[in-house]
Design a protein around this motif. Structure first.
Motif, PDB file in Angstrom:
ATOM      1  N   ILE A 163      27.088  34.916  39.558  1.00  0.00           N
ATOM      2  CA  ILE A 163      27.945  36.029  39.980  1.00  0.00           C
ATOM      3  C   ILE A 163      28.342  35.831  41.430  1.00  0.00           C
ATOM      4  N   VAL A 164      29.636  35.896  41.689  1.00  0.00           N
ATOM      5  CA  VAL A 164      30.129  35.837  43.073  1.00  0.00           C
ATOM      6  C   VAL A 164      30.850  37.147  43.359  1.00  0.00           C
ATOM      7  N   LEU A 165      30.254  37.957  44.229  1.00  0.00           N
ATOM      8  CA  LEU A 165      30.832  39.252  44.580  1.00  0.00           C
ATOM      9  C   LEU A 165      31.954  39.078  45.602  1.00  0.00           C
ATOM     10  N   PRO A 166      32.885  40.029  45.651  1.00  0.00           N
ATOM     11  CA  PRO A 166      33.959  39.945  46.648  1.00  0.00           C
ATOM     12  C   PRO A 166      33.396  39.928  48.059  1.00  0.00           C
ATOM     13  N   SER A 167      33.987  39.176  48.934  1.00  0.00           N
ATOM     14  CA  SER A 167      33.528  39.143  50.325  1.00  0.00           C
ATOM     15  C   SER A 167      33.780  40.497  50.982  1.00  0.00           C
ATOM     16  N   GLY A 168      32.862  40.875  51.833  1.00  0.00           N
ATOM     17  CA  GLY A 168      33.003  42.144  52.547  1.00  0.00           C
ATOM     18  C   GLY A 168      32.577  43.363  51.754  1.00  0.00           C
ATOM     19  N   ASP A 169      32.028  43.154  50.564  1.00  0.00           N
ATOM     20  CA  ASP A 169      31.585  44.278  49.739  1.00  0.00           C
ATOM     21  C   ASP A 169      30.272  44.834  50.299  1.00  0.00           C
ATOM     22  N   SER A 170      30.330  46.066  50.779  1.00  0.00           N
ATOM     23  CA  SER A 170      29.117  46.686  51.336  1.00  0.00           C
ATOM     24  C   SER A 170      28.779  48.003  50.647  1.00  0.00           C
ATOM     25  N   ALA A 171      29.615  48.402  49.681  1.00  0.00           N
ATOM     26  CA  ALA A 171      29.422  49.701  49.043  1.00  0.00           C
ATOM     27  C   ALA A 171      28.647  49.617  47.737  1.00  0.00           C
ATOM     28  N   THR A 172      28.419  48.419  47.235  1.00  0.00           N
ATOM     29  CA  THR A 172      27.745  48.261  45.950  1.00  0.00           C
ATOM     30  C   THR A 172      26.262  48.593  46.058  1.00  0.00           C
ATOM     31  N   GLY A 173      25.801  49.450  45.138  1.00  0.00           N
ATOM     32  CA  GLY A 173      24.386  49.788  45.105  1.00  0.00           C
ATOM     33  C   GLY A 173      23.593  48.853  44.222  1.00  0.00           C
ATOM     34  N   SER A 174      24.187  48.447  43.088  1.00  0.00           N
ATOM     35  CA  SER A 174      23.515  47.543  42.155  1.00  0.00           C
ATOM     36  C   SER A 174      24.543  46.981  41.183  1.00  0.00           C
ATOM     37  N   LEU A 175      24.073  46.090  40.311  1.00  0.00           N
ATOM     38  CA  LEU A 175      24.939  45.468  39.318  1.00  0.00           C
ATOM     39  C   LEU A 175      24.461  45.815  37.912  1.00  0.00           C
TER      40      LEU A 175
ATOM     41  N   ALA B  57      29.885  46.041  39.439  1.00  0.00           N
ATOM     42  CA  ALA B  57      29.283  46.471  40.702  1.00  0.00           C
ATOM     43  C   ALA B  57      29.466  47.987  40.783  1.00  0.00           C
ATOM     44  N   ILE B  58      28.365  48.720  40.842  1.00  0.00           N
ATOM     45  CA  ILE B  58      28.451  50.177  40.849  1.00  0.00           C
ATOM     46  C   ILE B  58      27.981  50.735  42.188  1.00  0.00           C
ATOM     47  N   ASN B  59      28.433  51.945  42.495  1.00  0.00           N
ATOM     48  CA  ASN B  59      28.116  52.544  43.789  1.00  0.00           C
ATOM     49  C   ASN B  59      26.689  53.115  43.806  1.00  0.00           C
ATOM     50  N   GLU B  60      26.316  53.619  44.971  1.00  0.00           N
ATOM     51  CA  GLU B  60      24.961  54.157  45.147  1.00  0.00           C
ATOM     52  C   GLU B  60      24.706  55.371  44.259  1.00  0.00           C
ATOM     53  N   LYS B  61      25.747  56.178  44.038  1.00  0.00           N
ATOM     54  CA  LYS B  61      25.595  57.383  43.198  1.00  0.00           C
ATOM     55  C   LYS B  61      25.146  56.999  41.794  1.00  0.00           C
ATOM     56  N   ALA B  62      25.846  56.048  41.169  1.00  0.00           N
ATOM     57  CA  ALA B  62      25.484  55.622  39.820  1.00  0.00           C
ATOM     58  C   ALA B  62      24.150  54.891  39.812  1.00  0.00           C
ATOM     59  N   THR B  63      23.895  54.095  40.845  1.00  0.00           N
ATOM     60  CA  THR B  63      22.616  53.383  40.951  1.00  0.00           C
ATOM     61  C   THR B  63      21.456  54.365  40.964  1.00  0.00           C
ATOM     62  N   LYS B  64      21.592  55.430  41.745  1.00  0.00           N
ATOM     63  CA  LYS B  64      20.551  56.461  41.836  1.00  0.00           C
ATOM     64  C   LYS B  64      20.347  57.142  40.479  1.00  0.00           C
ATOM     65  N   GLU B  65      21.456  57.413  39.778  1.00  0.00           N
ATOM     66  CA  GLU B  65      21.351  58.083  38.484  1.00  0.00           C
ATOM     67  C   GLU B  65      20.637  57.192  37.466  1.00  0.00           C
ATOM     68  N   PHE B  66      20.919  55.905  37.475  1.00  0.00           N
ATOM     69  CA  PHE B  66      20.210  54.982  36.594  1.00  0.00           C
ATOM     70  C   PHE B  66      18.711  54.993  36.899  1.00  0.00           C
ATOM     71  N   ARG B  67      18.362  54.975  38.179  1.00  0.00           N
ATOM     72  CA  ARG B  67      16.954  54.899  38.573  1.00  0.00           C
ATOM     73  C   ARG B  67      16.186  56.175  38.261  1.00  0.00           C
ATOM     74  N   GLU B  68      16.894  57.273  38.093  1.00  0.00           N
ATOM     75  CA  GLU B  68      16.240  58.549  37.793  1.00  0.00           C
ATOM     76  C   GLU B  68      16.024  58.767  36.300  1.00  0.00           C
TER      77      GLU B  68
END
Length: 199
Positions: free
Chosen positions: A69-81, A157-168
């Motif tokens: 997997i090669v993520l886009p350069s400059g991606d800082s908003a991704t919480g998880s994959l 690539a999902i944001n922190e909101k969705a990452t948190k929901e998965f972890r809960e």
């Protein structure tokens, strides 16, 4: 089931295939967006045949293929994959989920052969529930004489909101639950298509 009967069923169902509407990318309304994540494999090219080692139990070795997997350069908003593989051509109303892994860290961008097979404690990520409740990678095992089946590997690539929901979550989610969580929370995606058929 005898090989003759299996082939006869394959011929009989040749024009009956799953529907692309069940593809995760489509369910998440991402098809109109260009994929920004590069998803590749060392053992097959996009829209090419997967090796026997990746085929399912009874056909091949049922080892998940190498993936990068090669993520886009400059991606800082991704919480998880999130990583999904679906067979679009099974003669069923919806695609078969052959792999669903989530809570993958953004620095976990390479998977060696077999890394996505079921283990008690997969390193650094979690498995969701795949087809028929199975967990981990399920290799291609299409009906003989049913033609090419498309196995679509999709990474999100999902944001922190969705990452948190998965972890809960307190239970193992299936893909339908994952789609609910990921809706409007995908930052970027990529896909890779492998083919497999049995004569």
């Amino acid at each position: 089931m005898s090989s003759f009967l299996a082939r006869w069923i394959g011929y009989l169902l040749y024009n009956f295939r799953g529907r692309d509407h069940g593809l995760a990318v489509r369910l998440l309304n991402l098809e109109d967006q260009n994929p920004e994540i590069e998803l590749t494999s060392a053992v097959f090219n996009d829209n090419d045949y997967m090796p026997l080692s990746s085929a399912g139990t009874g056909v091949g070795d049922n080892l998940s293929p190498e993936l990068k997997i090669v993520l886009p350069s400059g991606d800082s908003a991704t919480g998880s994959l999130v990583l999904v593989c679906q067979d679009l051509d099974a003669p069923l109303p919806n695609p078969i989920t052959h792999l669903f892994a989530y809570d993958i860290p953004t620095n976990k961008t390479e998977f060696k052969q077999g890394d996505l097979n079921e283990t008690d404690t997969p390193e650094g990520f979690k498995f969701g529930s795949g087809a028929f409740g199975r967990v981990g990678y399920i290799g291609p095992r299409p009906i003989p004489c049913h033609g090419d089946h498309r196995y679509i590997f999709q990474v999100f690539a999902i944001n922190e909101k969705a990452t948190k929901e998965f972890r809960e979550l307190d239970t193992r989610p299936d893909l339908s639950r994952a789609i609910e969580i990921m809706k409007d929370n995908v930052i970027s995606y990529g896909k890779l298509t492998g083919l497999y058929k049995r004569d």
